[in-house]
Scaffold this motif. Structure first.
Motif, mmCIF file in Angstrom:
data_model
loop_
_atom_site.group_PDB
_atom_site.id
_atom_site.type_symbol
_atom_site.label_atom_id
_atom_site.label_comp_id
_atom_site.label_asym_id
_atom_site.label_seq_id
_atom_site.Cartn_x
_atom_site.Cartn_y
_atom_site.Cartn_z
ATOM 1 N N LYS A 106 0.814 -1.217 0.000
ATOM 2 C CA LYS A 106 0.000 0.000 0.000
ATOM 3 C C LYS A 106 0.850 1.271 0.000
ATOM 4 O O LYS A 106 0.529 2.232 -0.689
ATOM 5 C CB LYS A 106 -0.933 0.010 1.233
ATOM 6 N N THR A 107 1.915 1.278 0.782
ATOM 7 C CA THR A 107 2.663 2.516 0.999
ATOM 8 C C THR A 107 3.268 3.065 -0.285
ATOM 9 O O THR A 107 3.064 4.239 -0.636
ATOM 10 C CB THR A 107 3.760 2.294 2.049
ATOM 11 N N LEU A 111 2.573 2.422 -3.385
ATOM 12 C CA LEU A 111 1.542 2.766 -4.355
ATOM 13 C C LEU A 111 0.816 4.049 -3.956
ATOM 14 O O LEU A 111 0.433 4.852 -4.815
ATOM 15 C CB LEU A 111 0.552 1.615 -4.479
ATOM 16 N N SER A 112 0.648 4.259 -2.658
ATOM 17 C CA SER A 112 -0.073 5.449 -2.196
ATOM 18 C C SER A 112 0.644 6.736 -2.595
ATOM 19 O O SER A 112 0.000 7.754 -2.865
ATOM 20 C CB SER A 112 -0.270 5.399 -0.678
ATOM 21 N N LEU A 113 1.969 6.705 -2.621
ATOM 22 C CA LEU A 113 2.720 7.894 -3.030
ATOM 23 C C LEU A 113 2.458 8.222 -4.495
ATOM 24 O O LEU A 113 2.287 9.392 -4.860
ATOM 25 C CB LEU A 113 4.212 7.681 -2.786
ATOM 26 N N GLN A 114 2.432 7.207 -5.348
ATOM 27 C CA GLN A 114 2.136 7.435 -6.763
ATOM 28 C C GLN A 114 0.746 8.036 -6.929
ATOM 29 O O GLN A 114 0.550 8.994 -7.691
ATOM 30 C CB GLN A 114 2.180 6.105 -7.524
ATOM 31 N N ILE A 115 -0.219 7.462 -6.230
ATOM 32 C CA ILE A 115 -1.603 7.915 -6.358
ATOM 33 C C ILE A 115 -1.753 9.341 -5.840
ATOM 34 O O ILE A 115 -2.413 10.183 -6.458
ATOM 35 C CB ILE A 115 -2.550 6.965 -5.600
ATOM 36 N N ALA A 116 -1.133 9.607 -4.698
ATOM 37 C CA ALA A 116 -1.250 10.942 -4.102
ATOM 38 C C ALA A 116 -0.691 12.016 -5.023
ATOM 39 O O ALA A 116 -1.277 13.101 -5.174
ATOM 40 C CB ALA A 116 -0.537 10.971 -2.752
ATOM 41 N N LYS A 117 0.431 11.731 -5.671
ATOM 42 C CA LYS A 117 1.019 12.705 -6.597
ATOM 43 C C LYS A 117 0.142 12.895 -7.831
ATOM 44 O O LYS A 117 -0.005 14.008 -8.338
ATOM 45 C CB LYS A 117 2.418 12.244 -7.005
ATOM 46 N N ALA A 118 -0.463 11.815 -8.291
ATOM 47 C CA ALA A 118 -1.273 11.894 -9.510
ATOM 48 C C ALA A 118 -2.572 12.651 -9.295
ATOM 49 O O ALA A 118 -3.021 13.379 -10.181
ATOM 50 C CB ALA A 118 -1.564 10.487 -10.026
ATOM 51 N N PHE A 119 -3.183 12.493 -8.123
ATOM 52 C CA PHE A 119 -4.509 13.064 -7.914
ATOM 53 C C PHE A 119 -4.528 14.244 -6.952
ATOM 54 O O PHE A 119 -5.604 14.709 -6.575
ATOM 55 C CB PHE A 119 -5.465 11.976 -7.409
ATOM 56 N N GLY A 120 -3.387 14.743 -6.567
ATOM 57 C CA GLY A 120 -3.365 15.909 -5.697
ATOM 58 C C GLY A 120 -3.903 15.621 -4.314
ATOM 59 O O GLY A 120 -4.752 16.347 -3.801
#
Length: 340
Positions: A34-35, A37-46
């Motif tokens: 999770k960790t 992947l969460s960084l990628q998602i957070a950067k992509a979706f603000g």
């Protein structure tokens, strides 16, 4: 790719002004990935990340909780980490209140709140606005139950709970004496099983104050267990024993809520002479596998959750694209832009 364009942030706010505010959630068992992947998602979706882990709230408990160091957070704000000292209690109701406030603050900045973690009750209580109740306490009863566990073993206590509240007993590991005693105490003081009261607290689980995008990660059980064992080995190499020793020497009681966390309970047993090192490590790996199984069981009953099998995507880019598609299906985003 980052998502920091202020115009796009304002467009998002306008598009959602008349709707429920968005809340993104990523859950799954420990060690599933999770960790990162969460960084990628957070950067992509603000997004700003909110930890959905019941033990990352505690200061000084870094290795055993797999807390991401600030230097590795890639500039993404993280919330509900290091907000309590280990001797302080922190309940699901406390988490719900703190998380709800964090969500409100994040929305106020035109960003998307993003809960990442594996503590099912904590996460679900926020998603569906559970109504927690005070159930009272009976210190004398607790002492009697602890004495029973000491005299006849944890299994006897677990059997006692199974007789009055089989649903709660099925969810609790027989060695989880603290939570078993609490469930028995609630039955003793209210005359009702904890499972019934929890169902009442959850209320109408179809209703949420948020527009939810819930993603759950899973993978082959054998592969997950292998990752768990390797994670435990890595924690030990990084100094988990010293971390637990430091907490005990600082005066954190061995029966504090924080010290019941995976890794801390088992290593504390070794440091206090209850078991040897080899057995403590065996117990830690076993208990973590059991915990992952309980996490999966909890999340399988969580409505609105869209599962993603990590094993189905050999490349990280493919996994990321699949999750982007799920999120873009919930929130108004240009998928081609996000996943480019």
């Amino acid at each position: 790719m980052t998502f920091n364009n202020q115009t796009e942030d304002r467009d998002w706010q306008s598009a959602n002004a008349a709707d429920k505010p968005p809340l993104l959630v990523l859950v799954g068992p420990t060690a599933v990935g999770k960790t990162a992947l969460s960084l990628q998602i957070a950067k992509a979706f603000g997004c700003e990340i909110i930890s959905g882990d019941s033990m990352q709230v505690y200061r000084g408990m870094d290795i055993g909780t797999a807390k991401l160091p600030p230097a590795e957070r890639e500039g993404i704000p993280h919330h509900l980490i290091d907000i309590r000292d280990p001797h302080e209690p922190f309940s699901a109701a406390d988490f719900q209140a703190a998380c709800t406030e964090a969500i409100r603050d994040i929305h106020g900045r035109g960003r998307i709140p993003f809960i990442v973690g594996g503590t099912g009750l904590y996460v679900e209580s926020v998603c569906y606005d559970f109504r927690f109740q005070q159930h009272g306490s009976d210190e004398a009863f607790r002492a009697r139950m602890q004495a029973l566990a000491d005299e006849r073993g944890a299994d006897a206590l677990h059997a006692r709970l199974a007789a009055v509240d089989p649903a709660s007993a099925a969810k609790l590991h027989p060695n989880d004496v603290r939570r078993i005693i609490r469930a028995l105490e609630i039955y003793e003081t209210t005359g009702r099983p904890l499972s019934d009261l929890q169902a009442q607290e959850r209320g109408d689980r179809k209703s949420s104050p948020y527009s939810l995008a819930l993603v759950g990660l899973t993978m082959d059980r054998a592969r997950l267990y292998d990752r768990i064992e390797r994670r435990v080995d890595q924690m030990l190499e990084e100094g988990l024993v010293d971390e637990v020793a430091g907490l005990l020497s600082a005066g954190v009681p061995s029966d504090a809520v924080a010290m019941q966390a995976l890794g801390y309970k088992e290593i504390a047993g070794y440091l206090t002479g209850l078991t040897d090192y080899t057995r403590a490590v065996e117990l830690l790996k076993r208990d973590t596998r059991h915990f992952a199984k309980r996490q999966l069981s909890w999340f399988r009953h969580m409505q609105d959750l869209q599962w993603v099998d990590v094993d189905a995507y050999p490349k990280n880019s493919e996994l990321f694209k699949e999750i982007c598609a799920i999120i873009a299906g919930k929130f108004p985003y240009d998928l081609e832009y996000i996943c480019s």
